[in-house]
Design an enzyme around this catalytic site. Structure first.
Site, mmCIF file in Angstrom:
data_model
loop_
_atom_site.group_PDB
_atom_site.id
_atom_site.type_symbol
_atom_site.label_atom_id
_atom_site.label_comp_id
_atom_site.label_asym_id
_atom_site.label_seq_id
_atom_site.Cartn_x
_atom_site.Cartn_y
_atom_site.Cartn_z
ATOM 1 N N GLY A 1 30.817 31.019 46.691
ATOM 2 C CA GLY A 1 29.391 30.847 46.422
ATOM 3 C C GLY A 1 29.038 29.529 45.764
ATOM 4 O O GLY A 1 28.042 28.902 46.096
ATOM 5 N N HIS B 1 35.230 33.941 47.313
ATOM 6 C CA HIS B 1 34.356 33.569 46.193
ATOM 7 C C HIS B 1 33.968 32.092 46.282
ATOM 8 O O HIS B 1 34.189 31.303 45.363
ATOM 9 C CB HIS B 1 35.020 33.873 44.850
ATOM 10 C CG HIS B 1 34.025 34.161 43.759
ATOM 11 N ND1 HIS B 1 34.212 35.106 42.791
ATOM 12 C CD2 HIS B 1 32.800 33.626 43.501
ATOM 13 C CE1 HIS B 1 33.182 35.142 41.973
ATOM 14 N NE2 HIS B 1 32.304 34.246 42.374
ATOM 15 N N GLU C 1 39.767 40.367 41.865
ATOM 16 C CA GLU C 1 39.967 38.998 42.323
ATOM 17 C C GLU C 1 41.060 38.344 41.484
ATOM 18 O O GLU C 1 41.149 38.607 40.284
ATOM 19 C CB GLU C 1 38.660 38.203 42.219
ATOM 20 C CG GLU C 1 37.567 38.707 43.147
ATOM 21 C CD GLU C 1 36.316 37.829 43.116
ATOM 22 O OE1 GLU C 1 36.355 36.742 42.490
ATOM 23 O OE2 GLU C 1 35.304 38.230 43.716
#
Length: 529
Positions: A284, A282, A264
C-alpha cells in the site's frame, strides 16, 4: 554540546539519513538491525532516537534497555510494532507520519479493484504460459457500479474521489462522517448493513480495533449481494479470512484482492492459491514518492524534538513546549479521558463537539486540550488517532468543534465540559483536576458525581427504584468480579439515575448482558481507560 545520536534500524530512504546529518544529528544507519531483537536490545542504550518502519519491533524488553532513548519515530502511520504504554512509562515520545502515504495506499486500492474486475493477474499468467484463453477471462465493468467504502477518513475519501472519477457510485459507512461532509465529497452515507446489501465492490479503509476486528465475517458476507468483490488495503484482521474463502468457494463472493493479512509476513494463508483472489505483500505504501515523503517527515520531526524540544505527530503526547508541560499535563489527561468516556458511549455519527473551559484551565493552552478531547473521543472507533492528528480527522469527517472559554470560576477552580451532539442525541460530561493531580468525573448528563477514572469501569443508566443496587452487586459477586469503587447519582427520587462502577479486571460480555437485562436498566456499557 554533544550531538544527539539516532539509530535507523529499518530500510528508510537515504533522504532521511541526509536530513538528520544536515540538521546536526549523528546517524547510525543499520537497515537490517531491526530484524535481530537480541542485537537491537544490546545496542539501543547508546541512542537518543530510534527511526523505524515496520520490521523493527520496539517491544517492552527493548524499551527497557533504552537508557538514553527520548523518541521513537515511525516512518508510516501504523505504530502497532511499538509498545506505546512501555514507551510512555519511560518518557519516550512516539511519533508517526500519518499522512505521508495516503495517496499511494488509495491508488493501490483502486489498482486492485480494477485488476479484480478484469482478472488481470490471472489473464497475465495464462497468456505468458502460452495459452490464449480470450473467452475464459470475462470481467465486469466498474462504470455505474456501486463502491462501498468502509471508513471514509483520509485514505477512504481519496479512494472515493478516484472512484467517482471512474463514474462509480460511492456509498460510505463511517460513524464519524457527517452528512455535510459526505455531501461535500460526493458520497452517500449509509449504515453498514445497507452498504453490505447494495455494494458491488467493497473496499476497507478503517483501522483495526476491537470494534472493527472481523467487521466482515460470515454473517456480514451472507448479507452481501451475490457477486460482490472485496478489497482490503487497510489492516489484516478486518476480514475473517476463512469465512471469505468459504464465500468464494460457494460463488457468493466473486473475488477478493488483499494487500494485508492477519499474520505478516504472510508466507502462507488460506487465501493463497484461490483462483479468484489477488494478493500483494503489503504494498500500500510502497512507492518511491511515499517512501521519500515519510522518510523526510520522520527525520524532520525527530530532529526538531531532539534539537529544540518541539513535538509533532506524537501518538502519546500533545504538541506543547517543555515549559508548559508540567502545568498542562494533568489537564491533558483529564481532557483525553473525558473524550474517551463520551466516545465509548457514542454509537452514531458525531456532528458537533463543544468543549467548555472554566476557571484556571481557561487560561491554559486549550488547543492542546481540545486535541486531547478529540483524540479520546475518536480513538474507540479509529484506533490510530493521536492528539496531533485528531483535529484534522475530525475536520475530514465534518465534525464542528466549538471551544468556549469562561475565566470566571464555577464550583471548581477548573472545569472542562465536553458536549457531544450526534444525529440522535446530545450528551455532556464534566471533569476537573483536584490538588492531588488526579482527574475526576464530576457531572454526567447534568447528574452530579465524584468519581476517579478507573482502568475498567461499568456505566449504567437506570430508573431510581429500590432493588437495583442489590441485584447489580449480586451479579458481580456471583461472577467473582470485585468492585473497587461505586458512584451513584440521580436527578430526583424515583427519576433517572446513573451508576459508575470501577471493577478489578475486564467486564465479561455475558455478565454485561445480564446487567442489561435487569428491569431497571436503560443502558449498560463497559468502559476502559
Amino acid at each position: 554540546m554533544t550531538k544527539p545520536k539516532v539509530l535507523i534500524s529499518d530500510a528508510l530512504s537515504p533522504a532521511a539519513v541526509q536530513i538528520f546529518r544536515d540538521r546536526g544529528v549523528e546517524v547510525d544507519f543499520q537497515p537490517n538491525l531491526g530484524k535481530d531483537k537480541e542485537k537491537l536490545a544490546a545496542v539501543i542504550g547508546d541512542y537518543d532516537g530510534l527511526a523505524i518502519r515496520s520490521a523493527t519491533k520496539a517491544t517492552a524488553k527493548i524499551i527497557e534497555k533504552a537508557a538514553k532513548l527520548k523518541v521513537i519515530g515511525r516512518a508510516g502511520i501504523g505504530v502497532d510494532n511499538v509498545e506505546i504504554p512501555a514507551a510512555t512509562a519511560k518518557g519516550i515520545i512516539v511519533m508517526n507520519t500519518p499522512f505521508g502515504n495516503s495517496i499511494t495506499t488509495a491508488e493501490h486500492a483502486i489498482t486492485l479493484m480494477l485488476a479484480l474486475a478484469r482478472e488481470i493477474p490471472q489473464a497475465d499468467a495464462s497468456t505468458q504460459a502460452g495459452k490464449w484463453e480470450k473467452n475464459r477471462f470475462m470481467g465486469v465493468e466498474i462504470t455505474g457500479k456501486i463502491l462501498g467504502v468502509v471508513g471514509c477518513g483520509n485514505i477512504g475519501s481519496i479512494v472515493a474521489d478516484r472512484a467517482l472519477g471512474l463514474r462509480m457510485k460511492v456509498i460510505a459507512f463511517d460513524p464519524f462522517l457527517s452528512p455535510e461532509r459526505a455531501k461535500d465529497i460526493g458520497v452517500e452515507k449509509v449504515e453498514l448493513d445497507e452498504l453490505f446489501k447494495r455494494a458491488d465492490f467493497i473496499t476497507l479503509h478503517t483501522p483495526l480495533t476491537d470494534k472493527t476486528r472481523n467487521i466482515i465475517d460470515a454473517a456480514a458476507l451472507a448479507k452481501m449481494k451475490k457477486g460482490v468483490r472485496i478489497i482490503n488495503c487497510a489492516r489484516g484482521g478486518l476480514v475473517d479470512e476463512q469465512a471469505l474463502v468459504d464465500a468464494l468457494n460457494s460463488k457468493h463472493v466473486a473475488g477478493a484482492a488483499f494487500d494485508v493479512f492477519v499474520e505478516e509476513p504472510a508466507t502462507s494463508n488460506v487465501l493463497f492459491g484461490h483462483p479468484n483472489v489477488i494478493c500483494t505483500p503489503h504494498l500500500g505504501a510502497a512507492t518511491t514518492e511515499a517512501q521519500e515523503n515519510v522518510a523526510l517527515q520522520v527525520a524532520e520531526q525527530m530532529s526538531d524534538y531532539l534539537l529544540h524540544g518541539a513535538i509533532s505527530n506524537a501518538v502519546n503526547f500533545p504538541s506543547i513546549t517543555a515549559e508548559e508541560a508540567p502545568k498542562l499535563r494533568p489537564f491533558v489527561e483529564l481532557a483525553e479521558k473525558l473524550g474517551s468516556f463520551a466516545g465509548q458511549l457514542t454509537e452514531t455519527g458525531i456532528t458537533r463537539v463543544q468543549i467548555t473551559y472554566e476557571g484556571h484551565v481557561a487560561e491554559m493552552k486549550i488547543k492542546a486540550l481540545t486535541s486531547a478531547v478529540l483524540a479520546g473521543l475518536l480513538r474507540p472507533m479509529l484506533g490510530t488517532v493521536n492528539v496531533v492528528s485528531a483535529p484534522l480527522v475530525a475536520k475530514e469527517r465534518g465534525m464542528a468543534v466549538d471551544e468556549i472559554v469562561r475565566t470566571a470560576h464555577s464550583d471548581y477552580e477548573s472545569l472542562i465540559t465536553v458536549t457531544v451532539t450526534t444525529e440522535r442525541q446530545e450528551r455532556s460530561v464534566s471533569g476537573t483536576v483536584y490538588a492531588d493531580g488526579k482527574p475526576r468525573l464530576v457531572d454526567i448528563k447534568g447528574i452530579r458525581v465524584d468519581a476517579e477514572f478507573g482502568k475498567s469501569m461499568i456505566y449504567i443508566t437506570n430508573e431510581d427504584k429500590p432493588g437495583f443496587i442489590g441485584q447489580f452487586a449480586g451479579l458481580l459477586g456471583d461472577a467473582k468480579i470485585n468492585i473497587a469503587t461505586f458512584h451513584l447519582g440521580r436527578t430526583k427520587a424515583g427519576g433517572d439515575a446513573i451508576a459508575l462502577v470501577q471493577i478489578d479486571g475486564a467486564m465479561p460480555d455475558e455478565l454485561l448482558k445480564k446487567v442489561k437485562a435487569l428491569p431497571q436498566v436503560k443502558q449498560a456499557k463497559a468502559l476502559a481507560f
